[in-house]
Design an enzyme around this catalytic site. Structure first.
Site, PDB file in Angstrom:
ATOM      1  N   GLU A  16       8.716  -1.402  -5.972  1.00 54.50           N
ATOM      2  CA  GLU A  16       7.296  -1.129  -6.231  1.00 54.50           C
ATOM      3  C   GLU A  16       6.469  -2.413  -6.211  1.00 54.50           C
ATOM      4  OE1 GLU A  16       4.010   1.023  -6.522  1.00 54.50           O
ATOM      5  OE2 GLU A  16       5.991   1.949  -6.418  1.00 54.50           O
ATOM      6  N   GLU A  55       1.201  -4.245   0.583  1.00 60.24           N
ATOM      7  CA  GLU A  55      -0.089  -3.565   0.748  1.00 60.24           C
ATOM      8  C   GLU A  55      -1.256  -4.531   0.602  1.00 60.24           C
ATOM      9  OE1 GLU A  55      -0.371  -0.209  -1.840  1.00 60.24           O
ATOM     10  OE2 GLU A  55       0.956   1.016  -0.591  1.00 60.24           O
TER      11      GLU A  55
END
Length: 143
Positions: A87, A94
């Protein structure tokens, strides 16, 4: 101090062990502070991270209640850590893609999708590990 350390490191002259002590090194303190800031950012701004925190706490409480052995704890910790690691890396990818490609490019979308898929894969593996470890003693306890 950090700039001086970096300059000396580039020159290969940083032989003073006091500059590298894990207890007093300014660079290590700064690195730790950056890492803590990254964790705080994730918990504050990433919804999935807060969901993972609840899931991790639930699995930990369930493992304690079921009194699993240390090998099972090790497997749960490894699986849990894999999901957290994924994560955090996904968020970094991102952010980097958003920075370098503000307009949606097909390759930017692909990079983000693959990073998200890696987290999904880690979560599925962690769920499988959790079920294999926790389900049998849970069924015994409830029966």
């Amino acid at each position: 101090m950090f700039r001086r350390l970096r300059r000396e490191w580039r020159r290969g002259q940083s032989a003073d062990p006091r500059l590298h002590s894990p207890l007093i090194s300014e660079a290590r303190r700064e690195s730790l502070a950056f890492a803590i800031a990254g964790c705080a950012y994730m918990l504050r701004h990433q919804k999935n991270t807060r969901i993972m925190l609840v899931a991790s706490a639930t699995v930990t409480a369930l493992g304690a209640w079921l009194e699993i052995d240390w090998r099972d704890w090790a497997m749960l910790a490894l699986a849990n850590g894999l999901v957290w690691f994924g994560e955090f890396i996904n968020a970094a990818i991102e952010a980097t893609v958003n920075l370098s490609a503000p307009q949606i490019h097909p390759l930017a979308r692909l990079a983000k999708d693959v990073a998200a898929a890696a987290v999904l894969l880690a979560a599925l593996v962690a769920a499988l590990v959790g079920m294999l470890i926790l389900l049998p003693p849970l069924l015994d306890r409830l029966a």
